[in-house]
Motif scaffolding. Structure first.
Motif, PDB file in Angstrom:
ATOM      1  N   LEU A 164      40.910  40.277  14.539  1.00  0.00           N
ATOM      2  CA  LEU A 164      40.018  40.243  13.386  1.00  0.00           C
ATOM      3  C   LEU A 164      40.699  39.801  12.094  1.00  0.00           C
ATOM      4  O   LEU A 164      40.119  39.060  11.294  1.00  0.00           O
ATOM      5  N   ILE A 165      41.924  40.263  11.883  1.00  0.00           N
ATOM      6  CA  ILE A 165      42.566  40.174  10.567  1.00  0.00           C
ATOM      7  C   ILE A 165      43.593  39.054  10.517  1.00  0.00           C
ATOM      8  O   ILE A 165      44.384  38.872  11.443  1.00  0.00           O
ATOM      9  N   ALA A 166      43.569  38.309   9.405  1.00  0.00           N
ATOM     10  CA  ALA A 166      44.564  37.267   9.151  1.00  0.00           C
ATOM     11  C   ALA A 166      45.023  37.368   7.703  1.00  0.00           C
ATOM     12  O   ALA A 166      44.278  37.802   6.816  1.00  0.00           O
ATOM     13  N   ASP A 167      46.261  36.975   7.461  1.00  0.00           N
ATOM     14  CA  ASP A 167      46.808  36.972   6.099  1.00  0.00           C
ATOM     15  C   ASP A 167      46.142  35.892   5.252  1.00  0.00           C
ATOM     16  O   ASP A 167      45.284  35.142   5.737  1.00  0.00           O
ATOM     17  N   ASP A 168      46.572  35.801   3.996  1.00  0.00           N
ATOM     18  CA  ASP A 168      46.061  34.783   3.065  1.00  0.00           C
ATOM     19  C   ASP A 168      44.543  34.863   2.958  1.00  0.00           C
ATOM     20  O   ASP A 168      43.824  33.873   3.123  1.00  0.00           O
ATOM     21  N   GLN A 169      44.050  36.084   2.707  1.00  0.00           N
ATOM     22  CA  GLN A 169      42.617  36.326   2.564  1.00  0.00           C
ATOM     23  C   GLN A 169      41.815  35.881   3.790  1.00  0.00           C
ATOM     24  O   GLN A 169      40.673  35.416   3.682  1.00  0.00           O
ATOM     25  N   GLY A 170      42.431  36.037   4.956  1.00  0.00           N
ATOM     26  CA  GLY A 170      41.761  35.710   6.197  1.00  0.00           C
ATOM     27  C   GLY A 170      41.879  34.256   6.620  1.00  0.00           C
ATOM     28  O   GLY A 170      41.358  33.868   7.665  1.00  0.00           O
ATOM     29  N   LEU A 171      42.615  33.445   5.862  1.00  0.00           N
ATOM     30  CA  LEU A 171      42.671  32.008   6.111  1.00  0.00           C
ATOM     31  C   LEU A 171      43.916  31.544   6.862  1.00  0.00           C
ATOM     32  O   LEU A 171      43.996  30.380   7.269  1.00  0.00           O
ATOM     33  N   ALA A 172      44.894  32.425   7.079  1.00  0.00           N
ATOM     34  CA  ALA A 172      46.191  31.997   7.617  1.00  0.00           C
ATOM     35  C   ALA A 172      46.059  31.314   8.977  1.00  0.00           C
ATOM     36  O   ALA A 172      46.620  30.236   9.201  1.00  0.00           O
ATOM     37  N   ASP A 173      45.346  31.934   9.902  1.00  0.00           N
ATOM     38  CA  ASP A 173      45.220  31.345  11.235  1.00  0.00           C
ATOM     39  C   ASP A 173      44.364  30.078  11.212  1.00  0.00           C
ATOM     40  O   ASP A 173      44.642  29.117  11.940  1.00  0.00           O
ATOM     41  N   LEU A 174      43.334  30.066  10.392  1.00  0.00           N
ATOM     42  CA  LEU A 174      42.512  28.868  10.257  1.00  0.00           C
ATOM     43  C   LEU A 174      43.347  27.694   9.752  1.00  0.00           C
ATOM     44  O   LEU A 174      43.262  26.580  10.285  1.00  0.00           O
ATOM     45  N   HIS A 175      44.158  27.944   8.741  1.00  0.00           N
ATOM     46  CA  HIS A 175      45.031  26.883   8.221  1.00  0.00           C
ATOM     47  C   HIS A 175      46.004  26.410   9.294  1.00  0.00           C
ATOM     48  O   HIS A 175      46.214  25.194   9.463  1.00  0.00           O
ATOM     49  N   TYR A 176      46.595  27.339  10.014  1.00  0.00           N
ATOM     50  CA  TYR A 176      47.564  26.983  11.058  1.00  0.00           C
ATOM     51  C   TYR A 176      46.920  26.093  12.118  1.00  0.00           C
ATOM     52  O   TYR A 176      47.493  25.075  12.532  1.00  0.00           O
ATOM     53  N   LEU A 177      45.730  26.456  12.559  1.00  0.00           N
ATOM     54  CA  LEU A 177      45.068  25.686  13.603  1.00  0.00           C
ATOM     55  C   LEU A 177      44.654  24.304  13.105  1.00  0.00           C
ATOM     56  O   LEU A 177      44.742  23.316  13.849  1.00  0.00           O
ATOM     57  N   CYS A 178      44.223  24.226  11.867  1.00  0.00           N
ATOM     58  CA  CYS A 178      43.875  22.924  11.303  1.00  0.00           C
ATOM     59  C   CYS A 178      45.059  21.965  11.360  1.00  0.00           C
ATOM     60  O   CYS A 178      44.906  20.775  11.672  1.00  0.00           O
ATOM     61  N   LEU A 179      46.234  22.464  11.068  1.00  0.00           N
ATOM     62  CA  LEU A 179      47.426  21.616  10.977  1.00  0.00           C
ATOM     63  C   LEU A 179      48.054  21.330  12.330  1.00  0.00           C
ATOM     64  O   LEU A 179      48.567  20.231  12.565  1.00  0.00           O
ATOM     65  N   THR A 180      48.025  22.296  13.234  1.00  0.00           N
ATOM     66  CA  THR A 180      48.712  22.115  14.522  1.00  0.00           C
ATOM     67  C   THR A 180      47.830  21.503  15.603  1.00  0.00           C
ATOM     68  O   THR A 180      48.351  20.937  16.572  1.00  0.00           O
ATOM     69  N   ALA A 181      46.524  21.600  15.464  1.00  0.00           N
ATOM     70  CA  ALA A 181      45.633  21.051  16.496  1.00  0.00           C
ATOM     71  C   ALA A 181      45.789  19.539  16.626  1.00  0.00           C
ATOM     72  O   ALA A 181      45.534  18.976  17.701  1.00  0.00           O
ATOM     73  N   ARG A 182      46.217  18.893  15.568  1.00  0.00           N
ATOM     74  CA  ARG A 182      46.380  17.430  15.605  1.00  0.00           C
ATOM     75  C   ARG A 182      47.302  16.995  16.746  1.00  0.00           C
ATOM     76  O   ARG A 182      47.101  15.942  17.347  1.00  0.00           O
ATOM     77  N   GLU A 183      48.312  17.810  17.044  1.00  0.00           N
ATOM     78  CA  GLU A 183      49.277  17.462  18.082  1.00  0.00           C
ATOM     79  C   GLU A 183      48.693  17.598  19.495  1.00  0.00           C
ATOM     80  O   GLU A 183      49.318  17.161  20.472  1.00  0.00           O
ATOM     81  N   HIS A 184      47.504  18.198  19.594  1.00  0.00           N
ATOM     82  CA  HIS A 184      46.928  18.455  20.919  1.00  0.00           C
ATOM     83  C   HIS A 184      45.537  17.851  21.079  1.00  0.00           C
ATOM     84  O   HIS A 184      44.864  18.132  22.081  1.00  0.00           O
ATOM     85  N   LEU A 185      45.137  17.027  20.120  1.00  0.00           N
ATOM     86  CA  LEU A 185      43.857  16.333  20.224  1.00  0.00           C
ATOM     87  C   LEU A 185      44.071  14.873  20.600  1.00  0.00           C
ATOM     88  O   LEU A 185      44.959  14.208  20.062  1.00  0.00           O
ATOM     89  N   LEU A 186      43.236  14.393  21.490  1.00  0.00           N
ATOM     90  CA  LEU A 186      43.241  12.976  21.807  1.00  0.00           C
ATOM     91  C   LEU A 186      42.612  12.188  20.654  1.00  0.00           C
ATOM     92  O   LEU A 186      41.865  12.758  19.853  1.00  0.00           O
ATOM     93  N   PRO A 187      42.904  10.902  20.544  1.00  0.00           N
ATOM     94  CA  PRO A 187      42.235  10.100  19.514  1.00  0.00           C
ATOM     95  C   PRO A 187      40.720  10.220  19.620  1.00  0.00           C
ATOM     96  O   PRO A 187      40.162  10.191  20.724  1.00  0.00           O
ATOM     97  N   HIS A 188      40.079  10.417  18.492  1.00  0.00           N
ATOM     98  CA  HIS A 188      38.633  10.626  18.400  1.00  0.00           C
ATOM     99  C   HIS A 188      38.201  11.985  18.977  1.00  0.00           C
ATOM    100  O   HIS A 188      37.002  12.207  19.181  1.00  0.00           O
ATOM    101  N   GLY A 189      39.165  12.869  19.224  1.00  0.00           N
ATOM    102  CA  GLY A 189      38.833  14.221  19.655  1.00  0.00           C
ATOM    103  C   GLY A 189      38.352  15.057  18.485  1.00  0.00           C
ATOM    104  O   GLY A 189      38.584  14.736  17.317  1.00  0.00           O
ATOM    105  N   TRP A 190      37.712  16.180  18.812  1.00  0.00           N
ATOM    106  CA  TRP A 190      37.101  17.026  17.781  1.00  0.00           C
ATOM    107  C   TRP A 190      37.731  18.415  17.767  1.00  0.00           C
ATOM    108  O   TRP A 190      38.026  18.984  18.823  1.00  0.00           O
ATOM    109  N   LEU A 191      37.884  18.948  16.566  1.00  0.00           N
ATOM    110  CA  LEU A 191      38.288  20.334  16.338  1.00  0.00           C
ATOM    111  C   LEU A 191      37.088  21.079  15.777  1.00  0.00           C
ATOM    112  O   LEU A 191      36.430  20.596  14.845  1.00  0.00           O
TER     113      LEU A 191
END
Length: 279
Positions: free
Chosen positions: A209-236
Motif C-alpha cells: 500500500l505505502i510508498a515514499d515521496d508522498q506515495g509516488l516513489a514506486d510509480l516514478h521508479y516504474l516509469c523510468l525502468t519499464a523502458r528497458e523492458h518494453l518493446l518498441p511501440h509497447g505500452w506502460l
C-alpha cells in the motif's frame, strides 16, 4: 434460529459496527458458514440453522464486527467475473482496478503478444487479462513468495495456461526480457494517508500500500525502468491515486514516452495513466 431471523439480527449488528454493506456482509458470511449460495439462503429462508453452523457464523460475524475484511474471512473475492482466492499476504482486488484491465485490453489489439503484471498479488490483473487474450503470454511477478504461490493456484483453478507467475522484486528476475505491455497497480499511498486507518485497508499488507515521496516513489521508479523492458511501440499502464495523475504524466513525458493519457475509474476519478514506448 431460522435463516431469515439470523440474517436480520446479523445485519443489525454489522450496521451498528459500521459496515457499509451490512446485509450483504451477513449473507456472504452465512452462505460461507453453510457452504451455500446467497440464492439458497433466500430459497430456504425458513430453515433452522444447526448449532455448529451457527457457531461458525457467529465466529465470522465477530471478526467482521471488528472490521476484518469479508474477503479475508471467506478466503475469496470476485474480480472481472473470476473467483479468486485471497490471503492476508496480498491486497484484496477492487472494482476500480478493473479500469486498469480495460486500459490494458484496449492496447492489446494484436492476436499474440507478451504482457507483464508487476506486483501481481492474487494474480487478479494478470488472470483477468489472460482470460480475455488467450493468444498472449502473460507473466505476473511479485517479491512476496506467498503471493506468487497464491497467484499460481488461482491460475490453475481457472485453467488459464497462458499465465505464469515468478518471484521477482519488480524487474529483478527479468533481465533481458521485453514485453508488448507492462502494467502495475503498485503501492501509491503516502505513509500518513488517512485511508490507512479506514475500512479494509487497516488489515491489508502495508508493503503493498505505502510508498515514499508522498506515495509516488514506486510509480516514478516504474516509469523510468519499464523502458528497458518494453518493446518498441509497447505500452506502460499504471494505476495510481486520484490526485497523482499529473505527477505520473509529468514523469512519463520527461522520460520521453509518447501518447501519455489518463483514464478514469468507475467513480469518474483519474485512476490509470498509459504511455507508449517509442523506438
Amino acid at each position: 434460529m431460522r435463516i431469515d431471523h439470523l440474517l436480520v439480527e446479523a445485519t443489525q449488528r454489522l450496521a451498528r459496527a459500521g459496515s457499509s454493506s451490512p446485509r450483504l456482509d451477513a449473507e456472504i458470511l452465512l452462505g460461507h458458514a453453510l457452504a451455500q449460495s446467497r440464492t439458497w439462503l433466500y430459497t430456504w429462508s425458513d430453515r433452522e440453522v444447526e448449532d455448529l453452523d451457527r457457531q461458525c457464523f457467529e465466529s465470522l460475524l465477530v471478526m467482521r464486527e471488528a472490521g476484518q475484511p469479508v474477503a479475508y474471512l471467506i478466503g475469496e473475492r470476485e474480480f472481472w467475473g473470476l473467483p479468486l482466492q485471497v490471503a492476508r499476504s496480498t491486497l484484496i482486488p477492487r472494482p476500480d482496478t478493473e479500469s486498469l484491465v480495460e486500459a490494458a485490453l484496449d492496447k492489446a489489439t494484436a492476436e499474440q503478444g507478451r504482457m507483464l503484471d508487476l506486483g501481481t498479488g492474487t494474480g487478479a490483473i494478470a488472470l483477468a487479462f489472460a482470460s480475455e487474450r488467450p493468444g498472449w503470454q502473460v507473466v505476473g511477478v511479485d517479491r512476496v513468495p506467498d503471493a506468487v504461490r497464491l497467484a499460481r493456484r488461482n491460475g490453475e483453478r481457472l485453467g488459464l495456461a497462458n499465465a505464469s507467475f515468478v518471484e521477482s522484486d519488480w524487474f529483478a528476475a527479468l533481465e533481458g526480457e521485453r514485453f508488448d505491455l507492462v502494467v502495475s497497480n503498485p503501492p501509491y499511498l503516502a505513509p500518513d494517508d488517512p485511508h490507512l486507518a479506514q475500512g479494509d485497508v487497516r488489515f491489508e499488507p502495508a508493503s503493498a500500500l505505502i510508498a515514499d515521496d508522498q506515495g509516488l516513489a514506486d510509480l516514478h521508479y516504474l516509469c523510468l525502468t519499464a523502458r528497458e523492458h518494453l518493446l518498441p511501440h509497447g505500452w506502460l499502464a499504471l494505476e495510481h491515486g486520484m490526485t497523482q495523475d499529473g505527477a505520473v504524466r509529468d514523469v512519463l513525458q520527461r522520460a520521453a514516452y509518447r501518447d501519455v493519457q489518463t483514464r478514469l475509474d468507475l467513480g469518474g476519478r483519474p485512476r490509470v495513466t498509459l504511455a507508449c514506448m517509442m523506438p
